[in-house]
Design a protein around this motif. Structure first.
Motif, PDB file in Angstrom:
ATOM      1  N   LEU A  12      40.341  42.762  35.825  1.00  0.00           N
ATOM      2  CA  LEU A  12      39.586  41.638  36.374  1.00  0.00           C
ATOM      3  C   LEU A  12      38.438  41.220  35.455  1.00  0.00           C
ATOM      4  CD1 LEU A  12      39.504  42.624  40.142  1.00  0.00           C
ATOM      5  CD2 LEU A  12      40.647  40.628  39.132  1.00  0.00           C
ATOM      6  N   CYS A  13      37.968  42.125  34.635  1.00  0.00           N
ATOM      7  CA  CYS A  13      36.941  41.755  33.652  1.00  0.00           C
ATOM      8  C   CYS A  13      37.492  40.728  32.669  1.00  0.00           C
ATOM      9  CB  CYS A  13      36.466  42.994  32.887  1.00  0.00           C
ATOM     10  SG  CYS A  13      35.485  44.137  33.891  1.00  0.00           S
ATOM     11  N   GLN A  14      38.782  40.827  32.387  1.00  0.00           N
ATOM     12  CA  GLN A  14      39.420  39.904  31.436  1.00  0.00           C
ATOM     13  C   GLN A  14      39.943  38.655  32.130  1.00  0.00           C
ATOM     14  OE1 GLN A  14      42.423  42.403  29.669  1.00  0.00           O
ATOM     15  NE2 GLN A  14      41.009  43.353  28.225  1.00  0.00           N
ATOM     16  N   SER A  15      40.428  38.844  33.363  1.00  0.00           N
ATOM     17  CA  SER A  15      40.979  37.717  34.113  1.00  0.00           C
ATOM     18  C   SER A  15      40.413  37.737  35.524  1.00  0.00           C
ATOM     19  CB  SER A  15      42.517  37.821  34.154  1.00  0.00           C
ATOM     20  OG  SER A  15      43.063  36.814  34.969  1.00  0.00           O
ATOM     21  N   PRO A  16      39.407  36.911  35.823  1.00  0.00           N
ATOM     22  CA  PRO A  16      38.685  36.986  37.093  1.00  0.00           C
ATOM     23  C   PRO A  16      39.472  36.533  38.315  1.00  0.00           C
ATOM     24  CG  PRO A  16      37.930  35.099  35.839  1.00  0.00           C
ATOM     25  CD  PRO A  16      38.871  35.836  34.959  1.00  0.00           C
ATOM     26  N   HIS A  17      40.677  36.020  38.096  1.00  0.00           N
ATOM     27  CA  HIS A  17      41.490  35.567  39.225  1.00  0.00           C
ATOM     28  C   HIS A  17      42.407  36.697  39.688  1.00  0.00           C
ATOM     29  CE1 HIS A  17      40.337  31.313  39.068  1.00  0.00           C
ATOM     30  NE2 HIS A  17      40.332  31.466  37.745  1.00  0.00           N
ATOM     31  N   VAL A  18      42.235  37.133  40.909  1.00  0.00           N
ATOM     32  CA  VAL A  18      43.059  38.212  41.451  1.00  0.00           C
ATOM     33  C   VAL A  18      44.528  37.832  41.441  1.00  0.00           C
ATOM     34  CG1 VAL A  18      43.532  39.618  43.511  1.00  0.00           C
ATOM     35  CG2 VAL A  18      41.172  39.071  42.900  1.00  0.00           C
ATOM     36  N   SER A  19      44.820  36.548  41.713  1.00  0.00           N
ATOM     37  CA  SER A  19      46.212  36.089  41.760  1.00  0.00           C
ATOM     38  C   SER A  19      46.885  36.239  40.393  1.00  0.00           C
ATOM     39  CB  SER A  19      46.286  34.639  42.231  1.00  0.00           C
ATOM     40  OG  SER A  19      45.527  33.796  41.367  1.00  0.00           O
ATOM     41  N   GLN A  20      46.160  35.929  39.323  1.00  0.00           N
ATOM     42  CA  GLN A  20      46.719  36.058  37.974  1.00  0.00           C
ATOM     43  C   GLN A  20      46.993  37.519  37.616  1.00  0.00           C
ATOM     44  OE1 GLN A  20      44.024  34.065  35.307  1.00  0.00           O
ATOM     45  NE2 GLN A  20      44.496  32.022  36.106  1.00  0.00           N
ATOM     46  N   LEU A  21      46.041  38.385  37.951  1.00  0.00           N
ATOM     47  CA  LEU A  21      46.215  39.809  37.662  1.00  0.00           C
ATOM     48  C   LEU A  21      47.359  40.380  38.497  1.00  0.00           C
ATOM     49  CD1 LEU A  21      45.106  42.276  36.121  1.00  0.00           C
ATOM     50  CD2 LEU A  21      43.606  42.718  38.076  1.00  0.00           C
ATOM     51  N   ILE A  51      32.835  34.284  43.775  1.00  0.00           N
ATOM     52  CA  ILE A  51      32.542  32.853  43.641  1.00  0.00           C
ATOM     53  C   ILE A  51      33.851  32.090  43.750  1.00  0.00           C
ATOM     54  CG2 ILE A  51      31.605  31.048  42.140  1.00  0.00           C
ATOM     55  CD1 ILE A  51      29.825  33.189  40.885  1.00  0.00           C
ATOM     56  N   GLY A  52      34.046  31.416  44.888  1.00  0.00           N
ATOM     57  CA  GLY A  52      35.306  30.719  45.126  1.00  0.00           C
ATOM     58  C   GLY A  52      36.441  31.715  45.155  1.00  0.00           C
ATOM     59  N   LYS A  53      37.477  31.442  44.345  1.00  0.00           N
ATOM     60  CA  LYS A  53      38.624  32.336  44.276  1.00  0.00           C
ATOM     61  C   LYS A  53      38.512  33.328  43.112  1.00  0.00           C
ATOM     62  CE  LYS A  53      41.906  29.148  46.449  1.00  0.00           C
ATOM     63  NZ  LYS A  53      43.210  28.448  46.316  1.00  0.00           N
ATOM     64  N   LYS A  54      37.347  33.331  42.481  1.00  0.00           N
ATOM     65  CA  LYS A  54      37.163  34.190  41.321  1.00  0.00           C
ATOM     66  C   LYS A  54      36.251  35.369  41.650  1.00  0.00           C
ATOM     67  CE  LYS A  54      35.503  31.202  38.401  1.00  0.00           C
ATOM     68  NZ  LYS A  54      35.030  30.661  37.109  1.00  0.00           N
ATOM     69  N   LEU A  55      36.494  36.455  40.918  1.00  0.00           N
ATOM     70  CA  LEU A  55      35.593  37.593  40.952  1.00  0.00           C
ATOM     71  C   LEU A  55      34.874  37.621  39.606  1.00  0.00           C
ATOM     72  CD1 LEU A  55      37.742  40.464  42.575  1.00  0.00           C
ATOM     73  CD2 LEU A  55      35.974  39.075  43.632  1.00  0.00           C
ATOM     74  N   VAL A  56      33.589  37.332  39.620  1.00  0.00           N
ATOM     75  CA  VAL A  56      32.822  37.229  38.379  1.00  0.00           C
ATOM     76  C   VAL A  56      31.976  38.487  38.221  1.00  0.00           C
ATOM     77  CG1 VAL A  56      31.125  35.901  37.091  1.00  0.00           C
ATOM     78  CG2 VAL A  56      32.775  34.724  38.584  1.00  0.00           C
ATOM     79  N   LEU A  57      32.088  39.143  37.084  1.00  0.00           N
ATOM     80  CA  LEU A  57      31.353  40.375  36.817  1.00  0.00           C
ATOM     81  C   LEU A  57      29.850  40.124  36.928  1.00  0.00           C
ATOM     82  CD1 LEU A  57      32.403  43.220  35.979  1.00  0.00           C
ATOM     83  CD2 LEU A  57      31.870  42.599  33.621  1.00  0.00           C
TER      84      LEU A  57
END
Length: 292
Positions: A12-21, A51-57
């Motif tokens: 998730l550090c590289q790709s903040p979208h859970v759906s993509q991971l 933040i929205g659909k993203k998980l931001v470190l």
């Protein structure tokens, strides 16, 4: 925390979208979310801002990543190493005197020559010592020449042996009853030796009549005594005096009605984890030509 939780965290550090991971790893989004929540709960604070659909470190997450990433990579490397079909690591092995002096030393040499990432700590002891230390877990495995009925241990036959009574006296090179040798100076292995125990068990009550003149631990010592003293006799593994028998320095005294044969065993604890290294070495040892 688990490697899986850390794996998802760095992903998730590289790709903040859970759906993509989730698509990348073929893992459900809920499994990833639960793993991250579990990690944050263990650390006592959130690592991401939602933040929205993203998980931001967040700032704590950046510190955690900075402090742990190198260690994570090292753990992943170790995990990968052990998952590969590699034989590596250290073993603690002991052999009884006959096996250690004439068999397992060459087996270990050949095994280490083939597997460069292995270390084997090998010691030569009597069978009773090896049995006790395999039971206690101080040894990974042992090679013994005596019977073993300990419930905690598993034993496997790896070879066979014959015990012979020998002397340097040419006149004794014939078939005799054991009681005809009672006047001789018997030199036996020390108490706890598989050779001694099996011989005394084979002759039964007659063992009380033997003139046990000396006890010994070293093969070279007993051979030297036999060569210098014609009235000395011993019972010994045929393997250990093969050269002296071929050169006729020592002679086999054939005993009427008594023939002593035994097995060589590999032993290990029944609860011992059989790693690739342990299994690999055991199979290598059992297939060795030294037992023939």
């Amino acid at each position: 925390m688990t490697l899986k939780e850390l794996d998802f965290f760095y992903g998730l550090c590289q790709s903040p979208h859970v759906s993509q991971l989730s698509k990348k790893l073929s893992i459900s989004q809920s499994a990833i979310s639960l793993a991250i929540k579990s990690l944050e709960k263990k650390l006592g604070e959130p690592l991401f801002d939602r933040i929205g659909k993203k998980l931001v470190l967040n700032e704590r997450g950046r510190v955690f990543k900075e402090k742990t990433y190198k260690s994570f990579l090292a753990l992943k490397d170790a995990e990968s190493f052990f998952q590969e079909e590699k034989i590596s690591g250290s073993l603690y092995v002991a052999s009884s005197k006959t096996i250690g002096n004439f068999m397992t030393t060459s087996i270990i040499f050949d095994f280490l020559s083939q597997y460069k990432e292995v270390q084997i700590q090998h010691q030569i002891q009597n069978s009773s010592y090896i049995i006790e230390h395999v039971k206690s877990g101080n040894l990974d495995m042992g090679f013994i020449e005596s019977e073993c009925s300990e419930e905690e241990l598993i034993k496997e036959v790896v070879g066979h042996d014959e015990l012979v009574v020998v002397s340097s006296d040419e006149s004794l090179k014939k078939e005799l009853y054991l009681d005809e040798l009672f006047s001789k100076k018997w030199i036996l292995r020390e108490k706890g030796s598989g050779t001694r125990d099996i011989f005394l068990e084979a002759i039964g009550k007659l063992s009380k009549e033997l003139n046990v003149f000396m006890e010994y631990r070293d093969f070279a010592e007993i051979k030297e005594l036999l060569l210098k003293n014609k009235d000395a006799v011993t019972c010994i593994s045929k393997v250990s005096v093969q050269k002296e028998l071929q050169s006729h320095e020592l002679k086999v005294i054939k005993l009427k009605n008594i023939k002593v044969k035994r097995n060589f065993y590999c032993i290990y604890h029944k609860n011992k984890y059989k790693s690739k290294l342990l299994e690999g070495f055991m199979e290598f040892a059992k297939k060795s030509s030294v037992w023939n």
